[in-house]
Design a protein around this motif. Structure first.
Motif, mmCIF file in Angstrom:
data_model
loop_
_atom_site.group_PDB
_atom_site.id
_atom_site.type_symbol
_atom_site.label_atom_id
_atom_site.label_comp_id
_atom_site.label_asym_id
_atom_site.label_seq_id
_atom_site.Cartn_x
_atom_site.Cartn_y
_atom_site.Cartn_z
ATOM 1 N N ASP A 50 0.830 -1.156 -0.025
ATOM 2 C CA ASP A 50 -0.132 -0.088 0.047
ATOM 3 C C ASP A 50 0.769 1.324 -0.066
ATOM 4 N N ALA A 53 2.511 1.576 -3.378
ATOM 5 C CA ALA A 53 1.614 1.969 -4.574
ATOM 6 C C ALA A 53 1.186 3.233 -4.224
ATOM 7 N N SER A 58 0.673 3.655 -8.323
ATOM 8 C CA SER A 58 0.561 2.394 -9.216
ATOM 9 C C SER A 58 -1.075 2.239 -9.298
ATOM 10 N N GLY A 59 -1.242 1.580 -10.733
ATOM 11 C CA GLY A 59 -2.564 1.535 -11.145
ATOM 12 C C GLY A 59 -3.285 0.327 -10.192
ATOM 13 N N LYS A 60 -2.447 -0.659 -9.803
ATOM 14 C CA LYS A 60 -3.075 -1.734 -9.129
ATOM 15 C C LYS A 60 -2.140 -2.344 -8.155
ATOM 16 N N ILE A 61 -2.496 -3.172 -7.227
ATOM 17 C CA ILE A 61 -1.884 -3.746 -6.132
ATOM 18 C C ILE A 61 -1.909 -5.144 -6.124
ATOM 19 N N VAL A 62 -0.959 -6.050 -6.483
ATOM 20 C CA VAL A 62 -0.850 -7.469 -6.369
ATOM 21 C C VAL A 62 -0.162 -8.380 -5.358
ATOM 22 N N GLU A 291 1.868 -1.308 -11.638
ATOM 23 C CA GLU A 291 1.483 -2.012 -10.466
ATOM 24 C C GLU A 291 2.402 -2.304 -9.353
ATOM 25 N N LYS A 293 3.838 -5.161 -6.822
ATOM 26 C CA LYS A 293 3.538 -6.505 -6.527
ATOM 27 C C LYS A 293 4.732 -7.024 -5.558
#
Length: 365
Positions: A50, A53, A58-62, A291, A293
């Motif tokens: 978090d 990101a 970041s566009g997404k967290i993986v 992202e 990750k």
């Protein structure tokens, strides 16, 4: 990582599975309510993701994930087909480690298949069934090796190895404690994929009153801890019923609930920590606009092999890794800030990746 949840009927396996995965596996006060192995994929909580990101938009967290398999309650004779038998033992062979739920609480409303609470007896019951199943595997492999030994000297060595290993199991020892003498034995042992060779984490399922002190004053938990220490296994204390209640709450409510119970972390977090420790796992991180990750690797993994987790091309064409620690990124307001301070290092093929490394790999296509 795949973890198999096992134990006798009515010890809290499916309740625990429900709380970990929110997958809604049926749970009831009778044996064998879990007829097929339930599978749930759970994200590994990691607040570092978090933070990174937000810093890098970041566009997404993986997150990293753990796959849990809830396996039906085993009983005496399971290896011979009692209860629901061998089909569940075969499911255990597919996991990386076993989470063995043992009941350490009294409750007259919940039936115990053996009529009383005795976690060491319960552990022995499960272990014996796993041993018996392993012996069957060895018997089949032995028959093949005996035939092959007529024309192959190496196969004769395997015959002798199997006989030694089988004797060890028949003395009620677990395969993970068996001493291997050379590479051939290590290879054969790996091929057998024995149930009792798998790492074990014991989940001591207690009443709510025993949670705050982590089961310190629970005599049954003390027995499990002593047994696990001798077996070089991990133990964590959990109240499966409480975990199921926690699973229904959002993050803020969950924190308040845990605070009220005097707890700093959930059972899931305890289990993940124990799993990573037992299996020798760490996470490195990648971050950028696309992202952020987490990647799970074995502690001691070198940079090219860590890169291979992302894509095999990264490992084959590895040039170098640009590495900065998570703490240095946070302290300097992001990756660019850390770079300005000279904290981003260029590492080669021999670099051993550390937990919390934030890495960008450079490679040839």
């Amino acid at each position: 990582m795949k973890l198999g949840i096992v134990g006798l009927p009515n010890v809290g396996k499916s309740t625990l599975f429900n709380s970990l995965t929110k997958a809604g596996a049926e749970s009831a006060n009778y044996p064998f309510c879990t007829i097929d192995p339930n599978v749930g994929v759970v994200p590994v909580p990691d607040e570092r993701l978090d933070v990174l990101a937000k810093m890098h938009n970041s566009g997404k967290i993986v997150p990293a994930v753990i796959e849990f398999v809830d396996i039906a309650g085993l009983v005496k004779g399971a290896s011979k087909g009692e209860g629901l038998g061998n089909q569940f033992l075969s499911n255990i062979r597919e996991v990386d480690a076993i989470v063995h739920v043992v009941r350490c609480f009294e409750d007259s409303n919940i039936v115990h298949v053996d009529g009383s609470i005795d976690p060491l007896r319960d552990i022995e019951t499960i272990n014996l069934e796993l041993i018996f199943s392993d012996i069957e595997i060895l018997d089949r492999r032995h028959a093949k090796a005996v035939k092959a030994a007529k024309s192959d000297k190496k196969a004769l060595g395997e015959v002798q190895f199997i006989e030694r290993l089988k004797t060890f199991l028949e003395e009620e020892h677990l395969a993970k404690n068996f001493e291997l003498n050379n590479e051939d034995e290590e290879g054969w042992f790996s091929e057998y994929n024995l149930l009792t060779a798998k790492p074990v984490i014991y989940a001591a399922n207690v009443a709510e009153d025993d949670l705050a002190d982590d089961g310190v004053n629970n005599a049954q938990v003390a027995k499990v801890r002593e047994f696990a220490e001798a077996e070089k296994s991990e133990v964590f204390v959990i109240c499966a019923q409480i975990e199921q209640e926690i699973a229904e709450l959002d993050d803020e409510e969950k924190k308040m609930f845990l605070d009220d119970l005097g707890l700093s972390e959930s059972g899931l977090e305890k289990l993940i920590r124990a799993s990573y420790k037992l299996l020798g796992l760490i996470s490195y991180l990648t971050t950028g606009e696309m992202e952020t990750k987490a990647w799970t690797i074995t502690n001691g993994t070198k940079a090219p092999q860590a890169a291979g987790k992302i894509h095999t091309d990264f490992e084959r064409g590895f040039i170098r890794a640009e590495v900065v620690s998570y703490d240095d990124i946070v302290a300097n307001g992001g990756k660019s800030g850390a770079k300005e301070k000279g904290l981003v290092r260029s590492e080669g093929k021999e670099y051993v990746v550390k937990d919390g490394d934030v890495i960008e790999f450079l490679f040839n296509v």
